[in-house]
Design a protein around this motif. Structure first.
Motif, PDB file in Angstrom:
ATOM      1  N   THR A 103      53.364  38.516  27.951  1.00  0.00           N
ATOM      2  CA  THR A 103      54.679  39.150  27.776  1.00  0.00           C
ATOM      3  C   THR A 103      54.681  40.549  28.379  1.00  0.00           C
ATOM      4  OG1 THR A 103      53.985  39.921  25.586  1.00  0.00           O
ATOM      5  CG2 THR A 103      55.212  37.848  25.700  1.00  0.00           C
ATOM      6  N   GLU A 104      53.501  41.165  28.494  1.00  0.00           N
ATOM      7  CA  GLU A 104      53.375  42.474  29.125  1.00  0.00           C
ATOM      8  C   GLU A 104      52.666  42.314  30.464  1.00  0.00           C
ATOM      9  OE1 GLU A 104      51.668  45.500  26.586  1.00  0.00           O
ATOM     10  OE2 GLU A 104      52.050  44.242  24.835  1.00  0.00           O
ATOM     11  N   LEU A 105      52.842  43.315  31.326  1.00  0.00           N
ATOM     12  CA  LEU A 105      52.161  43.300  32.612  1.00  0.00           C
ATOM     13  C   LEU A 105      50.668  43.523  32.386  1.00  0.00           C
ATOM     14  CD1 LEU A 105      52.493  43.112  35.675  1.00  0.00           C
ATOM     15  CD2 LEU A 105      52.737  45.605  35.725  1.00  0.00           C
ATOM     16  N   MET A 106      49.875  42.537  32.740  1.00  0.00           N
ATOM     17  CA  MET A 106      48.426  42.606  32.540  1.00  0.00           C
ATOM     18  C   MET A 106      47.716  42.469  33.882  1.00  0.00           C
ATOM     19  SD  MET A 106      47.450  42.824  29.293  1.00  0.00           S
ATOM     20  CE  MET A 106      48.055  42.558  27.622  1.00  0.00           C
ATOM     21  N   PRO A 107      46.584  43.131  34.063  1.00  0.00           N
ATOM     22  CA  PRO A 107      45.797  42.925  35.285  1.00  0.00           C
ATOM     23  C   PRO A 107      45.253  41.504  35.315  1.00  0.00           C
ATOM     24  CG  PRO A 107      44.559  44.233  33.704  1.00  0.00           C
ATOM     25  CD  PRO A 107      45.941  44.095  33.141  1.00  0.00           C
ATOM     26  N   ASP A 108      45.014  40.976  36.518  1.00  0.00           N
ATOM     27  CA  ASP A 108      44.553  39.592  36.617  1.00  0.00           C
ATOM     28  C   ASP A 108      43.200  39.381  35.952  1.00  0.00           C
ATOM     29  OD1 ASP A 108      43.060  40.992  38.453  1.00  0.00           O
ATOM     30  OD2 ASP A 108      43.517  39.707  40.157  1.00  0.00           O
ATOM     31  N   TYR A 109      42.401  40.442  35.852  1.00  0.00           N
ATOM     32  CA  TYR A 109      41.095  40.241  35.233  1.00  0.00           C
ATOM     33  C   TYR A 109      41.192  40.013  33.732  1.00  0.00           C
ATOM     34  CZ  TYR A 109      41.490  45.405  35.011  1.00  0.00           C
ATOM     35  OH  TYR A 109      41.919  46.694  34.825  1.00  0.00           O
ATOM     36  N   MET A 110      42.357  40.208  33.126  1.00  0.00           N
ATOM     37  CA  MET A 110      42.540  39.792  31.734  1.00  0.00           C
ATOM     38  C   MET A 110      42.387  38.281  31.638  1.00  0.00           C
ATOM     39  SD  MET A 110      43.018  40.570  28.613  1.00  0.00           S
ATOM     40  CE  MET A 110      43.431  39.739  27.090  1.00  0.00           C
ATOM     41  N   ASP A 111      42.949  37.552  32.608  1.00  0.00           N
ATOM     42  CA  ASP A 111      42.785  36.102  32.626  1.00  0.00           C
ATOM     43  C   ASP A 111      41.328  35.718  32.855  1.00  0.00           C
ATOM     44  OD1 ASP A 111      45.427  35.620  32.111  1.00  0.00           O
ATOM     45  OD2 ASP A 111      45.963  35.023  34.145  1.00  0.00           O
ATOM     46  N   LEU A 112      40.638  36.468  33.698  1.00  0.00           N
ATOM     47  CA  LEU A 112      39.216  36.195  33.917  1.00  0.00           C
ATOM     48  C   LEU A 112      38.452  36.308  32.603  1.00  0.00           C
ATOM     49  CD1 LEU A 112      36.966  35.685  36.051  1.00  0.00           C
ATOM     50  CD2 LEU A 112      36.685  38.168  36.155  1.00  0.00           C
ATOM     51  N   TYR A 113      38.734  37.351  31.857  1.00  0.00           N
ATOM     52  CA  TYR A 113      38.080  37.543  30.557  1.00  0.00           C
ATOM     53  C   TYR A 113      38.402  36.382  29.616  1.00  0.00           C
ATOM     54  CZ  TYR A 113      37.261  39.375  25.866  1.00  0.00           C
ATOM     55  OH  TYR A 113      36.847  39.529  24.569  1.00  0.00           O
ATOM     56  N   LEU A 114      39.674  35.988  29.548  1.00  0.00           N
ATOM     57  CA  LEU A 114      40.074  34.889  28.663  1.00  0.00           C
ATOM     58  C   LEU A 114      39.387  33.584  29.058  1.00  0.00           C
ATOM     59  CD1 LEU A 114      43.907  35.620  28.319  1.00  0.00           C
ATOM     60  CD2 LEU A 114      42.167  35.896  26.540  1.00  0.00           C
ATOM     61  N   MET A 115      39.251  33.339  30.350  1.00  0.00           N
ATOM     62  CA  MET A 115      38.593  32.109  30.797  1.00  0.00           C
ATOM     63  C   MET A 115      37.141  32.070  30.340  1.00  0.00           C
ATOM     64  SD  MET A 115      40.112  31.070  34.548  1.00  0.00           S
ATOM     65  CE  MET A 115      40.078  32.656  35.360  1.00  0.00           C
ATOM     66  N   THR A 116      36.475  33.220  30.325  1.00  0.00           N
ATOM     67  CA  THR A 116      35.068  33.225  29.902  1.00  0.00           C
ATOM     68  C   THR A 116      34.913  32.896  28.418  1.00  0.00           C
ATOM     69  OG1 THR A 116      34.980  35.607  29.356  1.00  0.00           O
ATOM     70  CG2 THR A 116      34.508  34.973  31.637  1.00  0.00           C
ATOM     71  N   LEU A 117      35.979  33.017  27.642  1.00  0.00           N
ATOM     72  CA  LEU A 117      35.911  32.682  26.215  1.00  0.00           C
ATOM     73  C   LEU A 117      35.971  31.179  25.976  1.00  0.00           C
ATOM     74  CD1 LEU A 117      38.307  35.403  24.708  1.00  0.00           C
ATOM     75  CD2 LEU A 117      35.827  35.524  25.063  1.00  0.00           C
ATOM     76  N   CYS A 118      36.415  30.427  26.985  1.00  0.00           N
ATOM     77  CA  CYS A 118      36.517  28.968  26.845  1.00  0.00           C
ATOM     78  C   CYS A 118      35.138  28.323  26.986  1.00  0.00           C
ATOM     79  CB  CYS A 118      37.471  28.411  27.899  1.00  0.00           C
ATOM     80  SG  CYS A 118      39.190  28.958  27.682  1.00  0.00           S
ATOM     81  N   ARG A 119      35.029  27.111  26.468  1.00  0.00           N
ATOM     82  CA  ARG A 119      33.749  26.415  26.505  1.00  0.00           C
ATOM     83  C   ARG A 119      33.642  25.474  27.702  1.00  0.00           C
ATOM     84  NH1 ARG A 119      32.128  23.782  20.942  1.00  0.00           N
ATOM     85  NH2 ARG A 119      30.169  23.642  22.099  1.00  0.00           N
ATOM     86  N   GLY A 120      34.764  24.865  28.095  1.00  0.00           N
ATOM     87  CA  GLY A 120      34.792  24.005  29.268  1.00  0.00           C
ATOM     88  C   GLY A 120      35.671  24.627  30.337  1.00  0.00           C
ATOM     89  N   HIS A 121      35.465  24.203  31.601  1.00  0.00           N
ATOM     90  CA  HIS A 121      36.193  24.835  32.695  1.00  0.00           C
ATOM     91  C   HIS A 121      36.508  23.837  33.804  1.00  0.00           C
ATOM     92  CE1 HIS A 121      35.241  28.832  31.045  1.00  0.00           C
ATOM     93  NE2 HIS A 121      34.130  28.235  30.656  1.00  0.00           N
ATOM     94  N   ILE A 122      37.746  23.887  34.253  1.00  0.00           N
ATOM     95  CA  ILE A 122      38.179  23.143  35.444  1.00  0.00           C
ATOM     96  C   ILE A 122      38.686  24.201  36.419  1.00  0.00           C
ATOM     97  CG2 ILE A 122      39.810  21.473  36.387  1.00  0.00           C
ATOM     98  CD1 ILE A 122      39.903  20.195  33.563  1.00  0.00           C
ATOM     99  N   ILE A 123      37.992  24.356  37.537  1.00  0.00           N
ATOM    100  CA  ILE A 123      38.335  25.453  38.437  1.00  0.00           C
ATOM    101  C   ILE A 123      39.023  24.940  39.702  1.00  0.00           C
ATOM    102  CG2 ILE A 123      36.287  26.656  37.578  1.00  0.00           C
ATOM    103  CD1 ILE A 123      35.162  26.446  40.471  1.00  0.00           C
ATOM    104  N   SER A 124      39.701  25.853  40.379  1.00  0.00           N
ATOM    105  CA  SER A 124      40.229  25.598  41.715  1.00  0.00           C
ATOM    106  C   SER A 124      39.166  26.021  42.730  1.00  0.00           C
ATOM    107  CB  SER A 124      41.517  26.393  41.943  1.00  0.00           C
ATOM    108  OG  SER A 124      42.565  25.921  41.140  1.00  0.00           O
TER     109      SER A 124
END
Length: 265
Positions: free
Chosen positions: A200-221
């Motif tokens: 909802t707020e303007l966030m830097p893209d590395y916020m998503d990078l941080y959130l992805m590292t909290l996940c246990r499984g990953h499907i990447i592009s």
């Protein structure tokens, strides 16, 4: 002497920084970082020290002059041994350094800045509340630009196949979608129980990078950004799925950045 050029987006900068540290740890004489401002500017600038607890060294003027001189040599085709990355006596390292041999110590280098962990993001709580959260990173935005025509777009079939693979192994998985084109994701990969990560707020893209590292499984592009989201995951033993076809040209090989545990589809 070795000079590693830092350029590209955050994912590329991370590989290049690992190459720099690998050269330092190997005792290869004096090692410097050169900040290629023009190529950094094309991808929102230098992001490493914004995202991670890093103190990047300055680049002396003398080293900048050496780089410019070697780039002139490269332009006119002389003294190739000094800027050819594959030559042992190369001084200028100007490739993207995408190889698994440079990154075994990446976790030691890349510690997220404290403010990311302290952000009261609802997505942090949502991910941590799930037994098996899976990040799905869909990169489209800049890959649609003609200048990036070398990269193939990962299609719906790839993501559906990867999701089916994860569900077969972990029926309790819940999927968290990250993308620079969430409208396309919602239209083509809609799932009732999935979470589509939009801030909802303007966030830097590395916020998503941080959130992805909290996940246990990953499907990447086919993206170094999503690669690092999986590689730096808190759960190092989770499933990691990547697209075997990385480039549009079938004669170009997928970068050798994946270990045996990763699943290529």
């Amino acid at each position: 002497m070795k000079i590693v050029c830092l350029k590209g987006g955050l994912g590329n900068q991370m590989f290049e920084y690992c190459r720099f540290r690998d050269l330092m740890d190997s005792g290869n004489g004096k090692v410097y970082l050169f900040y290629d401002r023009r190529r950094l500017k094309q991808h929102d600038g230098l992001r490493l020290s914004d995202c991670f607890e890093l103190e990047l060294p300055s680049c002396p003027w003398g080293i900048r002059l050496v780089v410019w001189g070697l780039k002139i040599c490269r332009a006119i085709g002389v003294l190739k041994r000094l800027y050819d990355d594959e030559k042992p006596d190369a001084v200028l390292i100007d490739d993207y350094s995408q190889h698994r041999r440079f990154i075994p110590n990446a976790r030691r280098y890349f510690s997220f800045r404290q403010f990311l962990a302290e952000l009261q993001s609802g997505f942090v709580q949502m991910i941590r509340a799930v037994d098996y959260p899976v990040s799905v990173h869909v990169r489209r935005g800049d890959y649609l630009h003609p200048s990036n025509s070398s990269f193939v777009l990962c299609g719906v079939d790839y993501f559906r196949q990867a999701i089916a693979y994860v569900r077969k192994k972990r029926p309790d998985a819940r999927f968290f979608f990250f993308s620079d084109d969430m409208e396309w994701v919602r239209e083509n990969l809609w799932m009732e129980d999935a979470v589509y990560v939009e801030h909802t707020e303007l966030m830097p893209d590395y916020m998503d990078l941080y959130l992805m590292t909290l996940c246990r499984g990953h499907i990447i592009s086919n993206s170094t950004f999503s690669f690092w989201g999986a590689y730096l995951a808190v759960d190092g033993n989770g499933m990691k799925i990547y697209p075997r076809r990385w480039f549009r040209d079938p004669t170009w090989i997928t970068p050798p950045i994946f270990s045996e545990e990763w699943v290529g589809l």
